[in-house]
Design a protein around this motif. Sequence first.
Motif, PDB file in Angstrom:
ATOM      1  N   ALA A 185      -4.590 -10.703   4.815  1.00  0.00           N
ATOM      2  CA  ALA A 185      -3.507  -9.751   5.075  1.00  0.00           C
ATOM      3  C   ALA A 185      -2.685 -10.178   6.285  1.00  0.00           C
ATOM      4  O   ALA A 185      -1.451 -10.090   6.281  1.00  0.00           O
ATOM      5  CB  ALA A 185      -4.083  -8.352   5.286  1.00  0.00           C
ATOM      6  N   ALA A 186      -3.363 -10.651   7.335  1.00  0.00           N
ATOM      7  CA  ALA A 186      -2.653 -11.113   8.527  1.00  0.00           C
ATOM      8  C   ALA A 186      -1.771 -12.314   8.213  1.00  0.00           C
ATOM      9  O   ALA A 186      -0.612 -12.390   8.648  1.00  0.00           O
ATOM     10  CB  ALA A 186      -3.658 -11.465   9.628  1.00  0.00           C
ATOM     11  N   LEU A 187      -2.299 -13.252   7.434  1.00  0.00           N
ATOM     12  CA  LEU A 187      -1.525 -14.444   7.088  1.00  0.00           C
ATOM     13  C   LEU A 187      -0.345 -14.091   6.188  1.00  0.00           C
ATOM     14  O   LEU A 187       0.762 -14.634   6.349  1.00  0.00           O
ATOM     15  CB  LEU A 187      -2.425 -15.467   6.403  1.00  0.00           C
ATOM     16  N   ALA A 188      -0.560 -13.181   5.231  1.00  0.00           N
ATOM     17  CA  ALA A 188       0.523 -12.770   4.337  1.00  0.00           C
ATOM     18  C   ALA A 188       1.646 -12.110   5.125  1.00  0.00           C
ATOM     19  O   ALA A 188       2.835 -12.390   4.897  1.00  0.00           O
ATOM     20  CB  ALA A 188      -0.015 -11.820   3.270  1.00  0.00           C
ATOM     21  N   TYR A 189       1.263 -11.243   6.068  1.00  0.00           N
ATOM     22  CA  TYR A 189       2.290 -10.593   6.890  1.00  0.00           C
ATOM     23  C   TYR A 189       2.993 -11.627   7.761  1.00  0.00           C
ATOM     24  O   TYR A 189       4.220 -11.582   7.934  1.00  0.00           O
ATOM     25  CB  TYR A 189       1.661  -9.510   7.768  1.00  0.00           C
ATOM     26  N   GLY A 190       2.228 -12.583   8.312  1.00  0.00           N
ATOM     27  CA  GLY A 190       2.832 -13.601   9.167  1.00  0.00           C
ATOM     28  C   GLY A 190       3.866 -14.434   8.446  1.00  0.00           C
ATOM     29  O   GLY A 190       4.956 -14.691   8.977  1.00  0.00           O
ATOM     30  N   VAL A 191       3.573 -14.860   7.225  1.00  0.00           N
ATOM     31  CA  VAL A 191       4.527 -15.692   6.495  1.00  0.00           C
ATOM     32  C   VAL A 191       5.731 -14.870   6.032  1.00  0.00           C
ATOM     33  O   VAL A 191       6.865 -15.366   6.019  1.00  0.00           O
ATOM     34  CB  VAL A 191       3.836 -16.406   5.305  1.00  0.00           C
ATOM     35  N   LEU A 201       7.691  -6.590   2.238  1.00  0.00           N
ATOM     36  CA  LEU A 201       6.283  -6.762   1.898  1.00  0.00           C
ATOM     37  C   LEU A 201       5.527  -5.452   2.087  1.00  0.00           C
ATOM     38  O   LEU A 201       4.707  -5.063   1.234  1.00  0.00           O
ATOM     39  CB  LEU A 201       5.664  -7.850   2.771  1.00  0.00           C
ATOM     40  N   LEU A 202       5.813  -4.768   3.190  1.00  0.00           N
ATOM     41  CA  LEU A 202       5.120  -3.513   3.460  1.00  0.00           C
ATOM     42  C   LEU A 202       5.494  -2.444   2.435  1.00  0.00           C
ATOM     43  O   LEU A 202       4.654  -1.609   2.065  1.00  0.00           O
ATOM     44  CB  LEU A 202       5.446  -3.026   4.873  1.00  0.00           C
ATOM     45  N   LYS A 203       6.727  -2.468   1.960  1.00  0.00           N
ATOM     46  CA  LYS A 203       7.133  -1.511   0.921  1.00  0.00           C
ATOM     47  C   LYS A 203       6.348  -1.745  -0.361  1.00  0.00           C
ATOM     48  O   LYS A 203       5.891  -0.805  -1.018  1.00  0.00           O
ATOM     49  CB  LYS A 203       8.633  -1.631   0.657  1.00  0.00           C
ATOM     50  N   ILE A 204       6.209  -3.013  -0.718  1.00  0.00           N
ATOM     51  CA  ILE A 204       5.446  -3.342  -1.923  1.00  0.00           C
ATOM     52  C   ILE A 204       3.988  -2.926  -1.752  1.00  0.00           C
ATOM     53  O   ILE A 204       3.385  -2.294  -2.632  1.00  0.00           O
ATOM     54  CB  ILE A 204       5.530  -4.853  -2.229  1.00  0.00           C
ATOM     55  N   ALA A 205       3.420  -3.277  -0.600  1.00  0.00           N
ATOM     56  CA  ALA A 205       2.012  -2.956  -0.356  1.00  0.00           C
ATOM     57  C   ALA A 205       1.780  -1.452  -0.332  1.00  0.00           C
ATOM     58  O   ALA A 205       0.719  -0.971  -0.748  1.00  0.00           O
ATOM     59  CB  ALA A 205       1.562  -3.576   0.966  1.00  0.00           C
ATOM     60  N   GLY A 206       2.789  -0.698   0.160  1.00  0.00           N
ATOM     61  CA  GLY A 206       2.657   0.742   0.238  1.00  0.00           C
ATOM     62  C   GLY A 206       2.553   1.426  -1.111  1.00  0.00           C
ATOM     63  O   GLY A 206       2.129   2.585  -1.205  1.00  0.00           O
ATOM     64  N   LYS A 207       2.917   0.729  -2.152  1.00  0.00           N
ATOM     65  CA  LYS A 207       2.816   1.289  -3.511  1.00  0.00           C
ATOM     66  C   LYS A 207       1.396   1.205  -4.054  1.00  0.00           C
ATOM     67  O   LYS A 207       1.103   1.789  -5.092  1.00  0.00           O
ATOM     68  CB  LYS A 207       3.774   0.541  -4.444  1.00  0.00           C
ATOM     69  N   ARG A 208       0.547   0.457  -3.354  1.00  0.00           N
ATOM     70  CA  ARG A 208      -0.846   0.312  -3.772  1.00  0.00           C
ATOM     71  C   ARG A 208      -1.739   0.957  -2.712  1.00  0.00           C
ATOM     72  O   ARG A 208      -1.753   0.533  -1.551  1.00  0.00           O
ATOM     73  CB  ARG A 208      -1.219  -1.168  -3.928  1.00  0.00           C
ATOM     74  N   TYR A 212      -4.808  -3.473   2.651  1.00  0.00           N
ATOM     75  CA  TYR A 212      -4.860  -3.922   4.038  1.00  0.00           C
ATOM     76  C   TYR A 212      -3.495  -4.416   4.521  1.00  0.00           C
ATOM     77  O   TYR A 212      -3.239  -4.464   5.727  1.00  0.00           O
ATOM     78  CB  TYR A 212      -5.873  -5.054   4.196  1.00  0.00           C
ATOM     79  N   LEU A 213      -2.617  -4.790   3.607  1.00  0.00           N
ATOM     80  CA  LEU A 213      -1.303  -5.300   3.992  1.00  0.00           C
ATOM     81  C   LEU A 213      -0.486  -4.266   4.761  1.00  0.00           C
ATOM     82  O   LEU A 213       0.388  -4.630   5.541  1.00  0.00           O
ATOM     83  CB  LEU A 213      -0.524  -5.750   2.750  1.00  0.00           C
ATOM     84  N   THR A 214      -0.756  -2.988   4.523  1.00  0.00           N
ATOM     85  CA  THR A 214       0.017  -1.942   5.217  1.00  0.00           C
ATOM     86  C   THR A 214      -0.491  -1.705   6.638  1.00  0.00           C
ATOM     87  O   THR A 214       0.180  -1.053   7.435  1.00  0.00           O
ATOM     88  CB  THR A 214      -0.041  -0.614   4.450  1.00  0.00           C
ATOM     89  N   GLU A 215      -1.654  -2.202   6.978  1.00  0.00           N
ATOM     90  CA  GLU A 215      -2.291  -1.898   8.261  1.00  0.00           C
ATOM     91  C   GLU A 215      -2.024  -3.014   9.267  1.00  0.00           C
ATOM     92  O   GLU A 215      -2.934  -3.714   9.730  1.00  0.00           O
ATOM     93  CB  GLU A 215      -3.791  -1.683   8.065  1.00  0.00           C
ATOM     94  N   THR A 216      -0.768  -3.172   9.622  1.00  0.00           N
ATOM     95  CA  THR A 216      -0.413  -4.268  10.527  1.00  0.00           C
ATOM     96  C   THR A 216      -1.022  -4.093  11.917  1.00  0.00           C
ATOM     97  O   THR A 216      -1.258  -5.091  12.620  1.00  0.00           O
ATOM     98  CB  THR A 216       1.115  -4.385  10.658  1.00  0.00           C
ATOM     99  N   ASP A 217      -1.309  -2.855  12.312  1.00  0.00           N
ATOM    100  CA  ASP A 217      -1.908  -2.645  13.627  1.00  0.00           C
ATOM    101  C   ASP A 217      -3.337  -3.183  13.691  1.00  0.00           C
ATOM    102  O   ASP A 217      -3.914  -3.313  14.779  1.00  0.00           O
ATOM    103  CB  ASP A 217      -1.885  -1.170  14.009  1.00  0.00           C
TER     104      ASP A 217
END
Length: 289
Positions: A185-191, A201-208, A212-217
């Motif tokens: 998730a960290a690497l996906a957000y980084g790229v 990316l966060l909008k897409i992840a928020g639909k599921r 973990y992609l939504t939890e950038t903190d």
Amino acid sequence: MDCEAITVGLLHPGSMGAAFGAHLRRQNVRVLWCTDGRSSQSLARAEDAGLEGVQNLMQLVARADVLLSLCPPAAAVEVAQQVAACGFDGRLYIEANAITPRRVREVAELLPGAVVIDGAVVGSPPVGGKQPTLYLSGDRDGCLRATALFDASDVKTHVLGTEVGTASALKLSYSSYQKASRILAALAYGVADANGVADELLKIAGKRGGSYLTETDYIPKTASRAWRWAPELDDAAALLRDVGLPDDLMRAASRVLHQWSDARDRDLTVAETLSLLQVDHGRDKNAEP
């Protein structure tokens, strides 16, 4: 079992161990820890948990009816060796670290005169209402004694069977997925961020739900725990090899964690955390792959 008559030696009061010790103290269990060579942070955690310090490991081993090992996974066997050198036998040793079944059996071989129980904690430290599960396997009576210690606490216990190694296999099976997913998730957000599409990316992840992609903190939290997670994933890779499955993914995830070795005890932003992963591949960024 009369918990008030039991003395537990805790090895060692990190965030998980201190929280376990605090719950034992609430049941009037006497909990000892060894102050020799420990950090000021360990001292503060132990004092907050109401633990009783002793000067050295020999004193701890001599006075404890039960030893509970909750230390960094990489140190688990070494800790058992030190305990064995102090003559611990005839009593209960709960090996509760995230290590391979093979290493748990190695611990048991180091302590042939003790009752060694395989333990594995799944969940966060038992603070603020959180209720982790301590999975247990091994000697039936030993598991019952370990269960009785936490009967009235937020630590839930579950016995998996009589074979030493079963609990640890479950823990590494779970953590290999959970921790590798945090890294991915960290690497996906980084790229995505490097290419200006992090918000999308966060909008897409928020639909599921539960992605973990939504939890950038959590990205800085993952980095701050890398010093402890990397050896755990090394053991997960070893377990995969032991059962004949590919270990490449776990070894790669461990390498990412090692790049975060400087993140321990630092309060980093997401951007600062991701910058620690920057790799110079020795070529122009605009070049064709």
